[in-house]
Design a protein around this motif. Structure first.
Motif, PDB file in Angstrom:
ATOM      1  N   THR A 144      -5.780   2.299  12.565  1.00 20.98           N
ATOM      2  CA  THR A 144      -5.606   3.315  13.610  1.00 20.98           C
ATOM      3  C   THR A 144      -4.999   2.721  14.872  1.00 20.98           C
ATOM      4  N   VAL A 145      -5.405   1.485  15.195  1.00 21.27           N
ATOM      5  CA  VAL A 145      -4.858   0.854  16.404  1.00 21.27           C
ATOM      6  C   VAL A 145      -3.617   0.005  16.099  1.00 21.27           C
ATOM      7  N   GLY A 146      -3.134   0.087  14.858  1.00 22.08           N
ATOM      8  CA  GLY A 146      -1.857  -0.546  14.525  1.00 22.08           C
ATOM      9  C   GLY A 146      -1.922  -1.960  13.991  1.00 22.08           C
ATOM     10  N   VAL A 147      -3.124  -2.464  13.677  1.00 20.38           N
ATOM     11  CA  VAL A 147      -3.243  -3.814  13.113  1.00 20.38           C
ATOM     12  C   VAL A 147      -3.230  -3.713  11.592  1.00 20.38           C
ATOM     13  N   ARG A 148      -2.218  -4.340  10.956  1.00 23.75           N
ATOM     14  CA  ARG A 148      -2.107  -4.277   9.504  1.00 23.75           C
ATOM     15  C   ARG A 148      -2.066  -5.658   8.849  1.00 23.75           C
ATOM     16  N   ASP A 149      -1.922  -6.702   9.651  1.00 26.86           N
ATOM     17  CA  ASP A 149      -1.986  -8.059   9.088  1.00 26.86           C
ATOM     18  C   ASP A 149      -3.437  -8.530   9.151  1.00 26.86           C
ATOM     19  N   VAL A 161     -10.546  -1.842  -0.528  1.00 28.37           N
ATOM     20  CA  VAL A 161     -10.379  -0.984   0.651  1.00 28.37           C
ATOM     21  C   VAL A 161      -8.963  -1.103   1.200  1.00 28.37           C
ATOM     22  N   LEU A 162      -8.443  -2.306   1.316  1.00 33.79           N
ATOM     23  CA  LEU A 162      -7.077  -2.495   1.810  1.00 33.79           C
ATOM     24  C   LEU A 162      -6.067  -1.808   0.899  1.00 33.79           C
ATOM     25  N   ALA A 163      -6.294  -1.855  -0.407  1.00 35.71           N
ATOM     26  CA  ALA A 163      -5.380  -1.209  -1.348  1.00 35.71           C
ATOM     27  C   ALA A 163      -5.309   0.292  -1.097  1.00 35.71           C
ATOM     28  N   GLY A 164      -6.424   0.866  -0.635  1.00 37.83           N
ATOM     29  CA  GLY A 164      -6.423   2.290  -0.312  1.00 37.83           C
ATOM     30  C   GLY A 164      -5.516   2.637   0.847  1.00 37.83           C
ATOM     31  N   TYR A 165      -5.141   1.621   1.633  1.00 35.80           N
ATOM     32  CA  TYR A 165      -4.203   1.793   2.741  1.00 35.80           C
ATOM     33  C   TYR A 165      -2.843   1.167   2.425  1.00 35.80           C
ATOM     34  N   GLN A 166      -2.600   0.952   1.128  1.00 36.83           N
ATOM     35  CA  GLN A 166      -1.359   0.319   0.664  1.00 36.83           C
ATOM     36  C   GLN A 166      -1.147  -1.051   1.299  1.00 36.83           C
ATOM     37  N   LEU A 167      -2.242  -1.801   1.425  1.00 39.89           N
ATOM     38  CA  LEU A 167      -2.201  -3.133   2.007  1.00 39.89           C
ATOM     39  C   LEU A 167      -2.819  -4.148   1.059  1.00 39.89           C
ATOM     40  N   LYS A 168      -2.453  -5.403   1.263  1.00 42.15           N
ATOM     41  CA  LYS A 168      -3.106  -6.533   0.622  1.00 42.15           C
ATOM     42  C   LYS A 168      -3.563  -7.488   1.716  1.00 42.15           C
ATOM     43  N   PRO A 169      -4.559  -8.334   1.434  1.00 46.13           N
ATOM     44  CA  PRO A 169      -4.939  -9.317   2.455  1.00 46.13           C
ATOM     45  C   PRO A 169      -3.737 -10.161   2.863  1.00 46.13           C
ATOM     46  N   ALA A 170      -3.534 -10.317   4.156  1.00 43.64           N
ATOM     47  CA  ALA A 170      -2.434 -11.159   4.625  1.00 43.64           C
ATOM     48  C   ALA A 170      -2.638 -12.594   4.183  1.00 43.64           C
ATOM     49  N   VAL A 171      -3.889 -13.004   4.053  1.00 44.45           N
ATOM     50  CA  VAL A 171      -4.245 -14.340   3.587  1.00 44.45           C
ATOM     51  C   VAL A 171      -5.721 -14.306   3.213  1.00 44.45           C
TER      52      VAL A 171
END
Length: 379
Positions: A165-170, A191-201
């Motif tokens: 929501t606040v724009g942090v995706r990494d 949970v990250l996959a639900g936002y089309q994300l993967k762990p940055a590391v």
């Protein structure tokens, strides 16, 4: 006392037996109802266990002081397992075979709970309110494992919802290499996959030694904007301390079991700005009845540290006592199990718990709090 500013503003500014059915009444010790607990009370992971056990004892003591349940005191037998699943199993066999408990209650940690829940299942004795949010223990639960708290998935959804929501995706993930940490990593990835994300590391803190060196090197090389910590106790302290010493900065997000009190005691000012998901209301706010009653009993006891974990133990004990009351004047393991199954909507005064046949997750309450170095929490 908590801060007065909203959490959102503060975060933007700041960027954890194989036994047959026990159908006989719980063994009487001077007329008492015997309940057994195995918890981590020693070693580097003891901070949460000690606080949780103290919150439980606070409410049990208040019930016994008022005459107990149907005139019988609740006899809580608490054994230390040192966060060792094998010791937890030894404790559980003793509680079932020797102490003849009507319930296993207030266990601490994913590994010990996972090791002991099959023993409870085989004995047909309820295992209520373990201090773990591992989703696997919910997905694979049989009839006798009852969770009072929200899951780690629920907690991480709250974290990632806020961050995106606040724009942090990494968003990086650091986990301790044991059953709890691996479960936390799996939850974070889902949970990250639900936002089309993967762990940055992903960083791994060594099991048992809780050496953070490799995690600091791996995560520091990517320097994500936020780091979700699937760590607790000394592992949390060690990683945050070492990461900050490396010169890197990030917004740390810890699960409810991250051991915030230990962070404050050992890290001091470096704790400032850590965000922790909480599965109970603020223990300092008097806006809910359950918190007012907790504060009243804690003040009377004089030796209880008021924090989220002691409040969680207090709430868990409230659920246990309500179940025992509903089980009748001669409670058995089976009667208590049925009483819990039929506890569809228990309002404890601003905190609701509900079970049903096939439903063993009693609550999904999650909130975020921001820790300040002076010990305040903005929630």
């Amino acid at each position: 006392m908590p801060g007065r500013r909203s959490l959102a503003l503060a975060l933007c500014c700041t960027l954890g037996v194989a036994l047959s059915s026990l159908s006989l009444p719980a063994r009487s010790q001077s007329g008492g109802i015997v309940v057994g607990q195995s918890a981590v009370l020693s070693g580097p992971q003891a901070a949460n266990g000690l606080l949780y056990a103290r919150g439980i004892k606070l409410y049990v003591d208040s019930v016994n002081a008022a005459g107990g349940i149907a005139g019988k005191p609740v006899r809580l037998v608490t054994l230390d397992d040192g966060y060792d699943p094998e010791r937890c199993k030894e404790n559980t066999r003793r509680l079932l075979e020797q102490d003849k408990v009507v319930a296993l209650f207030g266990y601490t940690g994913t590994g010990p709970t996972a090791a002991c829940s099959p023993l409870a299942e085989a004995a047909r004795v309820p295992l209520l309110a373990p201090l773990t949010g591992a989703p696997e223990l919910r997905e694979q639960a049989g009839r006798y494992l009852f969770h009072v708290r929200a899951s780690y998935v629920d907690e991480m959804k709250k974290m990632v919802e806020y961050l995106t929501t606040v724009g942090v995706r990494d968003i990086g993930v650091v986990y301790q290499d044991d059953g709890f940490g691996r479960s936390g990593l799996k939850s974070a990835e889902a949970v990250l996959a639900g936002y089309q994300l993967k762990p940055a590391v992903v960083g791994t803190v060594a099991a048992k030694t809780y050496d953070p060196a490799q995690a600091v090197a791996d995560v520091g090389a990517k320097a994500p904007g936020a780091i979700i910590l699937a760590t607790a106790g000394q592992a949390s302290v060690n990683f945050i301390r070492a990461y900050l010493k490396s010169g890197k900065r990030a917004q740390f997000f810890g699960l409810s079991v991250v051991s915030s009190n230990q962070l404050l005691k050992e890290l001091g000012p470096d704790t400032d700005g850590v965000v922790i998901s909480q599965v109970v209301p603020s223990p300092w706010s008097r806006t809910t009845q359950i918190v007012r009653e907790f504060q009243r009993d804690a003040e009377a006891a004089k030796d209880v540290e008021v924090n989220h974990t002691t409040l969680e133990g207090y709430i868990a004990a409230r659920v246990l006592v309500e179940g025992l009351r509903r089980a009748g004047p001669e409670p058995t393991a089976e009667k208590l199990t049925q009483a819990l199954e039929n506890m569809r909507q228990l309002n404890l005064g601003g905190y609701e718990v509900g079970f049903a046949p096939g439903q063993r997750a009693g609550s999904r309450y999650v909130d975020l709090s921001l820790v300040r170095s002076n010990g305040r929490y903005v929630q």
